[in-house]
Design a protein around this motif. Structure first.
Motif, PDB file in Angstrom:
ATOM      1  N   THR A   1      -0.098 -30.188 -69.269  1.00 55.41           N
ATOM      2  CA  THR A   1      -1.401 -30.568 -69.817  1.00 55.41           C
ATOM      3  C   THR A   1      -1.327 -30.453 -71.335  1.00 55.41           C
ATOM      4  O   THR A   1      -0.753 -29.492 -71.846  1.00 55.41           O
ATOM      5  CB  THR A   1      -2.498 -29.634 -69.262  1.00 55.41           C
ATOM      6  OG1 THR A   1      -2.467 -29.708 -67.831  1.00 55.41           O
ATOM      7  CG2 THR A   1      -3.869 -30.007 -69.752  1.00 55.41           C
ATOM      8  N   PRO A   2      -1.894 -31.396 -72.062  1.00 52.33           N
ATOM      9  CA  PRO A   2      -1.854 -31.310 -73.534  1.00 52.33           C
ATOM     10  C   PRO A   2      -2.453 -30.000 -74.051  1.00 52.33           C
ATOM     11  O   PRO A   2      -3.457 -29.509 -73.522  1.00 52.33           O
ATOM     12  CB  PRO A   2      -2.699 -32.502 -73.990  1.00 52.33           C
ATOM     13  CG  PRO A   2      -2.749 -33.423 -72.815  1.00 52.33           C
ATOM     14  CD  PRO A   2      -2.617 -32.572 -71.594  1.00 52.33           C
ATOM     15  N   GLN A   3      -1.821 -29.449 -75.086  1.00 48.28           N
ATOM     16  CA  GLN A   3      -2.281 -28.161 -75.596  1.00 48.28           C
ATOM     17  C   GLN A   3      -3.719 -28.169 -76.096  1.00 48.28           C
ATOM     18  O   GLN A   3      -4.435 -27.189 -75.878  1.00 48.28           O
ATOM     19  CB  GLN A   3      -1.344 -27.626 -76.675  1.00 48.28           C
ATOM     20  CG  GLN A   3      -1.743 -26.208 -77.053  1.00 48.28           C
ATOM     21  CD  GLN A   3      -0.683 -25.439 -77.750  1.00 48.28           C
ATOM     22  OE1 GLN A   3       0.475 -25.823 -77.777  1.00 48.28           O
ATOM     23  NE2 GLN A   3      -1.079 -24.338 -78.341  1.00 48.28           N
ATOM     24  N   PRO A   4      -4.214 -29.241 -76.738  1.00 52.23           N
ATOM     25  CA  PRO A   4      -5.635 -29.212 -77.133  1.00 52.23           C
ATOM     26  C   PRO A   4      -6.575 -29.039 -75.927  1.00 52.23           C
ATOM     27  O   PRO A   4      -7.600 -28.365 -76.032  1.00 52.23           O
ATOM     28  CB  PRO A   4      -5.845 -30.569 -77.812  1.00 52.23           C
ATOM     29  CG  PRO A   4      -4.492 -30.936 -78.326  1.00 52.23           C
ATOM     30  CD  PRO A   4      -3.523 -30.414 -77.302  1.00 52.23           C
ATOM     31  N   MET A   5      -6.208 -29.610 -74.792  1.00 53.68           N
ATOM     32  CA  MET A   5      -7.013 -29.431 -73.576  1.00 53.68           C
ATOM     33  C   MET A   5      -6.941 -27.988 -73.089  1.00 53.68           C
ATOM     34  O   MET A   5      -7.959 -27.399 -72.719  1.00 53.68           O
ATOM     35  CB  MET A   5      -6.526 -30.387 -72.488  1.00 53.68           C
ATOM     36  CG  MET A   5      -7.244 -30.199 -71.172  1.00 53.68           C
ATOM     37  SD  MET A   5      -8.941 -30.744 -71.227  1.00 53.68           S
ATOM     38  CE  MET A   5      -8.737 -32.404 -70.695  1.00 53.68           C
ATOM     39  N   ILE A   6      -5.754 -27.403 -73.109  1.00 53.98           N
ATOM     40  CA  ILE A   6      -5.584 -25.999 -72.709  1.00 53.98           C
ATOM     41  C   ILE A   6      -6.368 -25.098 -73.655  1.00 53.98           C
ATOM     42  O   ILE A   6      -7.050 -24.166 -73.212  1.00 53.98           O
ATOM     43  CB  ILE A   6      -4.091 -25.602 -72.691  1.00 53.98           C
ATOM     44  CG1 ILE A   6      -3.328 -26.378 -71.604  1.00 53.98           C
ATOM     45  CG2 ILE A   6      -3.914 -24.100 -72.526  1.00 53.98           C
ATOM     46  CD1 ILE A   6      -3.718 -26.043 -70.182  1.00 53.98           C
ATOM     47  N   ASP A   7      -6.296 -25.364 -74.960  1.00 54.79           N
ATOM     48  CA  ASP A   7      -7.055 -24.569 -75.939  1.00 54.79           C
ATOM     49  C   ASP A   7      -8.550 -24.609 -75.635  1.00 54.79           C
ATOM     50  O   ASP A   7      -9.232 -23.581 -75.668  1.00 54.79           O
ATOM     51  CB  ASP A   7      -6.808 -25.079 -77.360  1.00 54.79           C
ATOM     52  CG  ASP A   7      -5.390 -24.812 -77.842  1.00 54.79           C
ATOM     53  OD1 ASP A   7      -4.721 -23.901 -77.312  1.00 54.79           O
ATOM     54  OD2 ASP A   7      -4.941 -25.534 -78.762  1.00 54.79           O
ATOM     55  N   ALA A   8      -9.062 -25.788 -75.313  1.00 57.75           N
ATOM     56  CA  ALA A   8     -10.488 -25.939 -74.990  1.00 57.75           C
ATOM     57  C   ALA A   8     -10.832 -25.164 -73.714  1.00 57.75           C
ATOM     58  O   ALA A   8     -11.874 -24.512 -73.641  1.00 57.75           O
ATOM     59  CB  ALA A   8     -10.844 -27.407 -74.829  1.00 57.75           C
ATOM     60  N   MET A   9      -9.964 -25.234 -72.719  1.00 57.66           N
ATOM     61  CA  MET A   9     -10.215 -24.504 -71.466  1.00 57.66           C
ATOM     62  C   MET A   9     -10.198 -22.998 -71.689  1.00 57.66           C
ATOM     63  O   MET A   9     -11.035 -22.271 -71.144  1.00 57.66           O
ATOM     64  CB  MET A   9      -9.177 -24.886 -70.413  1.00 57.66           C
ATOM     65  CG  MET A   9      -9.312 -26.278 -69.878  1.00 57.66           C
ATOM     66  SD  MET A   9      -8.020 -26.559 -68.661  1.00 57.66           S
ATOM     67  CE  MET A   9      -8.310 -28.262 -68.261  1.00 57.66           C
ATOM     68  N   LEU A  10      -9.258 -22.527 -72.494  1.00 62.63           N
ATOM     69  CA  LEU A  10      -9.181 -21.090 -72.779  1.00 62.63           C
ATOM     70  C   LEU A  10     -10.411 -20.615 -73.550  1.00 62.63           C
ATOM     71  O   LEU A  10     -10.951 -19.540 -73.262  1.00 62.63           O
ATOM     72  CB  LEU A  10      -7.907 -20.784 -73.563  1.00 62.63           C
ATOM     73  CG  LEU A  10      -6.612 -20.906 -72.763  1.00 62.63           C
ATOM     74  CD1 LEU A  10      -5.409 -20.856 -73.698  1.00 62.63           C
ATOM     75  CD2 LEU A  10      -6.520 -19.835 -71.697  1.00 62.63           C
ATOM     76  N   GLU A  11     -10.863 -21.418 -74.497  1.00 69.69           N
ATOM     77  CA  GLU A  11     -12.079 -21.057 -75.230  1.00 69.69           C
ATOM     78  C   GLU A  11     -13.290 -21.033 -74.308  1.00 69.69           C
ATOM     79  O   GLU A  11     -14.174 -20.194 -74.449  1.00 69.69           O
ATOM     80  CB  GLU A  11     -12.291 -22.023 -76.390  1.00 69.69           C
ATOM     81  CG  GLU A  11     -11.298 -21.801 -77.514  1.00 69.69           C
ATOM     82  CD  GLU A  11     -11.411 -22.816 -78.633  1.00 69.69           C
ATOM     83  OE1 GLU A  11     -12.409 -23.568 -78.679  1.00 69.69           O
ATOM     84  OE2 GLU A  11     -10.493 -22.852 -79.474  1.00 69.69           O
ATOM     85  N   ARG A  12     -13.323 -21.938 -73.350  1.00 70.59           N
ATOM     86  CA  ARG A  12     -14.426 -21.962 -72.372  1.00 70.59           C
ATOM     87  C   ARG A  12     -14.372 -20.713 -71.493  1.00 70.59           C
ATOM     88  O   ARG A  12     -15.402 -20.082 -71.236  1.00 70.59           O
ATOM     89  CB  ARG A  12     -14.341 -23.233 -71.520  1.00 70.59           C
ATOM     90  CG  ARG A  12     -15.448 -23.358 -70.521  1.00 70.59           C
ATOM     91  CD  ARG A  12     -16.782 -23.576 -71.236  1.00 70.59           C
ATOM     92  NE  ARG A  12     -17.846 -23.517 -70.269  1.00 70.59           N
ATOM     93  CZ  ARG A  12     -19.003 -22.908 -70.465  1.00 70.59           C
ATOM     94  NH1 ARG A  12     -19.274 -22.349 -71.620  1.00 70.59           N
ATOM     95  NH2 ARG A  12     -19.916 -22.895 -69.537  1.00 70.59           N
ATOM     96  N   LEU A  13     -13.176 -20.349 -71.024  1.00 68.44           N
ATOM     97  CA  LEU A  13     -13.030 -19.126 -70.225  1.00 68.44           C
ATOM     98  C   LEU A  13     -13.435 -17.897 -71.035  1.00 68.44           C
ATOM     99  O   LEU A  13     -14.057 -16.969 -70.508  1.00 68.44           O
ATOM    100  CB  LEU A  13     -11.592 -18.985 -69.713  1.00 68.44           C
ATOM    101  CG  LEU A  13     -11.188 -19.918 -68.587  1.00 68.44           C
ATOM    102  CD1 LEU A  13      -9.683 -19.846 -68.350  1.00 68.44           C
ATOM    103  CD2 LEU A  13     -11.934 -19.590 -67.293  1.00 68.44           C
ATOM    104  N   GLU A  14     -13.106 -17.901 -72.320  1.00 64.09           N
ATOM    105  CA  GLU A  14     -13.488 -16.791 -73.192  1.00 64.09           C
ATOM    106  C   GLU A  14     -15.009 -16.728 -73.341  1.00 64.09           C
ATOM    107  O   GLU A  14     -15.605 -15.655 -73.266  1.00 64.09           O
ATOM    108  CB  GLU A  14     -12.821 -16.953 -74.556  1.00 64.09           C
ATOM    109  CG  GLU A  14     -13.081 -15.812 -75.508  1.00 64.09           C
ATOM    110  CD  GLU A  14     -12.379 -15.996 -76.835  1.00 64.09           C
ATOM    111  OE1 GLU A  14     -11.888 -14.992 -77.364  1.00 64.09           O
ATOM    112  OE2 GLU A  14     -12.336 -17.138 -77.350  1.00 64.09           O
ATOM    113  N   ALA A  15     -15.646 -17.872 -73.522  1.00 67.44           N
ATOM    114  CA  ALA A  15     -17.105 -17.928 -73.657  1.00 67.44           C
ATOM    115  C   ALA A  15     -17.799 -17.464 -72.375  1.00 67.44           C
ATOM    116  O   ALA A  15     -18.882 -16.876 -72.430  1.00 67.44           O
ATOM    117  CB  ALA A  15     -17.549 -19.339 -74.013  1.00 67.44           C
ATOM    118  N   MET A  16     -17.180 -17.732 -71.244  1.00 66.22           N
ATOM    119  CA  MET A  16     -17.738 -17.316 -69.951  1.00 66.22           C
ATOM    120  C   MET A  16     -17.463 -15.841 -69.654  1.00 66.22           C
ATOM    121  O   MET A  16     -17.955 -15.300 -68.668  1.00 66.22           O
ATOM    122  CB  MET A  16     -17.130 -18.169 -68.824  1.00 66.22           C
ATOM    123  CG  MET A  16     -17.518 -19.626 -68.895  1.00 66.22           C
ATOM    124  SD  MET A  16     -16.536 -20.685 -67.799  1.00 66.22           S
ATOM    125  CE  MET A  16     -16.768 -19.921 -66.212  1.00 66.22           C
TER     126      MET A  16
END
Length: 78
Positions: A28-43
């Motif tokens: 998966t492209p890293q910008p997508m992974i970065d966005a998912m990780l930030e979402r998990l962090e926000a949750m």
């Protein structure tokens, strides 16, 4: 393309990983992974861990202009 659940599950299995490792493992492209990780962090599901790389000569990587080169960023589940 990986899902948020796959990112969470891989972190659960591995303990902690860098975003680059997640990107390569999940194809998966890293910008997508970065966005998912930030979402998990926000949750409140994931936590960002930053540590200095061994071998930093000055010991002050965070204030160094090239500090990002010395700083590793890991992700883990809470």
């Amino acid at each position: 393309m990986a899902s948020l659940i796959q990112v969470r599950d891989l972190l659960a299995l591995q303990g902690r990983m860098e975003a680059r490792q997640l990107s390569l493992t999940l194809h998966t492209p890293q910008p997508m992974i970065d966005a998912m990780l930030e979402r998990l962090e926000a949750m409140g599901k994931a936590v960002r861990i930053q540590e200095d790389v061994e071998g930093c000569l000055s010991g002050s990587c965070k204030s160094c202009p090239e500090g990002k080169a010395c700083l590793r960023e890991w992700w883990a589940l809470r």
